[in-house]
Write a protein that holds these residues in place. Structure first.
Motif, PDB file in Angstrom:
ATOM      1  N   GLU A  46      69.923  13.787 -20.233  1.00  0.00           N
ATOM      2  CA  GLU A  46      70.998  12.813 -20.032  1.00  0.00           C
ATOM      3  C   GLU A  46      70.455  11.394 -20.158  1.00  0.00           C
ATOM      4  O   GLU A  46      69.280  11.136 -19.925  1.00  0.00           O
ATOM      5  CB  GLU A  46      71.626  12.947 -18.637  1.00  0.00           C
ATOM      6  N   ASP A  47      71.335  10.489 -20.492  1.00  0.00           N
ATOM      7  CA  ASP A  47      71.018   9.068 -20.518  1.00  0.00           C
ATOM      8  C   ASP A  47      72.288   8.331 -20.115  1.00  0.00           C
ATOM      9  O   ASP A  47      73.319   8.949 -19.853  1.00  0.00           O
ATOM     10  CB  ASP A  47      70.541   8.628 -21.908  1.00  0.00           C
ATOM     11  N   ALA A  48      72.205   7.013 -20.051  1.00  0.00           N
ATOM     12  CA  ALA A  48      73.370   6.206 -19.714  1.00  0.00           C
ATOM     13  C   ALA A  48      73.363   4.965 -20.589  1.00  0.00           C
ATOM     14  O   ALA A  48      72.303   4.477 -20.990  1.00  0.00           O
ATOM     15  CB  ALA A  48      73.354   5.826 -18.239  1.00  0.00           C
ATOM     16  N   VAL A  49      74.552   4.465 -20.867  1.00  0.00           N
ATOM     17  CA  VAL A  49      74.697   3.246 -21.667  1.00  0.00           C
ATOM     18  C   VAL A  49      75.640   2.290 -20.954  1.00  0.00           C
ATOM     19  O   VAL A  49      76.531   2.708 -20.215  1.00  0.00           O
ATOM     20  CB  VAL A  49      75.235   3.555 -23.089  1.00  0.00           C
ATOM     21  N   GLY A  50      75.437   1.009 -21.198  1.00  0.00           N
ATOM     22  CA  GLY A  50      76.336   0.011 -20.656  1.00  0.00           C
ATOM     23  C   GLY A  50      77.701   0.141 -21.304  1.00  0.00           C
ATOM     24  O   GLY A  50      77.821   0.383 -22.503  1.00  0.00           O
ATOM     25  N   TYR A  51      78.750  -0.012 -20.504  1.00  0.00           N
ATOM     26  CA  TYR A  51      80.114   0.144 -20.993  1.00  0.00           C
ATOM     27  C   TYR A  51      80.944  -1.113 -20.738  1.00  0.00           C
ATOM     28  O   TYR A  51      81.688  -1.551 -21.603  1.00  0.00           O
ATOM     29  CB  TYR A  51      80.751   1.365 -20.310  1.00  0.00           C
ATOM     30  N   ALA A  52      80.819  -1.690 -19.546  1.00  0.00           N
ATOM     31  CA  ALA A  52      81.606  -2.873 -19.220  1.00  0.00           C
ATOM     32  C   ALA A  52      80.874  -3.708 -18.189  1.00  0.00           C
ATOM     33  O   ALA A  52      80.099  -3.191 -17.386  1.00  0.00           O
ATOM     34  CB  ALA A  52      82.978  -2.464 -18.670  1.00  0.00           C
ATOM     35  N   ILE A  53      81.148  -5.008 -18.233  1.00  0.00           N
ATOM     36  CA  ILE A  53      80.582  -5.917 -17.243  1.00  0.00           C
ATOM     37  C   ILE A  53      81.558  -7.060 -17.029  1.00  0.00           C
ATOM     38  O   ILE A  53      82.193  -7.534 -17.970  1.00  0.00           O
ATOM     39  CB  ILE A  53      79.182  -6.414 -17.659  1.00  0.00           C
ATOM     40  N   ASP A  54      81.700  -7.458 -15.775  1.00  0.00           N
ATOM     41  CA  ASP A  54      82.574  -8.567 -15.400  1.00  0.00           C
ATOM     42  C   ASP A  54      81.828  -9.357 -14.327  1.00  0.00           C
ATOM     43  O   ASP A  54      81.705  -8.899 -13.188  1.00  0.00           O
ATOM     44  CB  ASP A  54      83.898  -8.029 -14.854  1.00  0.00           C
ATOM     45  N   VAL A  55      81.301 -10.518 -14.711  1.00  0.00           N
ATOM     46  CA  VAL A  55      80.446 -11.298 -13.819  1.00  0.00           C
ATOM     47  C   VAL A  55      80.879 -12.762 -13.841  1.00  0.00           C
ATOM     48  O   VAL A  55      81.224 -13.305 -14.891  1.00  0.00           O
ATOM     49  CB  VAL A  55      78.964 -11.186 -14.247  1.00  0.00           C
ATOM     50  N   VAL A  56      80.820 -13.378 -12.675  1.00  0.00           N
ATOM     51  CA  VAL A  56      81.054 -14.811 -12.535  1.00  0.00           C
ATOM     52  C   VAL A  56      79.726 -15.455 -12.163  1.00  0.00           C
ATOM     53  O   VAL A  56      79.064 -15.025 -11.208  1.00  0.00           O
ATOM     54  CB  VAL A  56      82.112 -15.098 -11.451  1.00  0.00           C
TER      55      VAL A  56
END
Length: 134
Positions: free
Chosen positions: A60-70
């Motif tokens: 298994e691996d993981a990937v970035g999907y979404a980000i919401d940062v201030v």
């Protein structure tokens, strides 16, 4: 994924801001001599990845999907930063984390990230398809 990934699981990245982490654009050059938003987000996403790595099964691996940062406050070169991710929930293959970053003086950012867990074989097939690996 292995059992045990529960809300509240946390990880962090600690660093000292360097010149290479400041606001510098390819076409515009150096814009501000402080910690760049994109670099800060990179470190926040890295903290989120550290949350889930111990729970990934072989294959298994993981990937970035979404980000919401201030981005709340500037941080100069030489300052220490701590980026922290805390698991909020697991929604199927999507891993939702709350993220924050602090320098020695104050909170400099807050937000959320989402990573998607997938099979390493599927990821490698996609990377071959686009020519990123052979």
């Amino acid at each position: 994924m292995r059992d045990g990934l529960i809300p509240g699981t946390a990880a962090e990245v600690q660093l000292t801001v360097t010149e290479a982490m400041t606001v510098h654009f390819d076409e515009l050059g150096t814009v501000h001599p402080v910690y760049a938003t994109w670099m800060m987000i990179k470190h926040m996403e890295e903290a989120g990845r550290k949350v889930i790595l111990p729970f990934l099964d072989a294959g298994e691996d993981a990937v970035g999907y979404a980000i919401d940062v201030v981005h709340l406050a500037p941080t100069p070169v030489g300052a220490r930063v701590r980026a922290r991710a805390v698991l909020e929930r697991v929604d199927g293959r999507r891993i939702h984390c709350r993220v924050e970053a602090h320098n020695e003086r104050e909170k400099i950012a807050e937000g959320r990230t989402v990573q998607v867990v997938l099979s390493r074989a599927r990821l490698e097939a996609r990377l071959r398809e686009i020519g990123a690996i052979r």
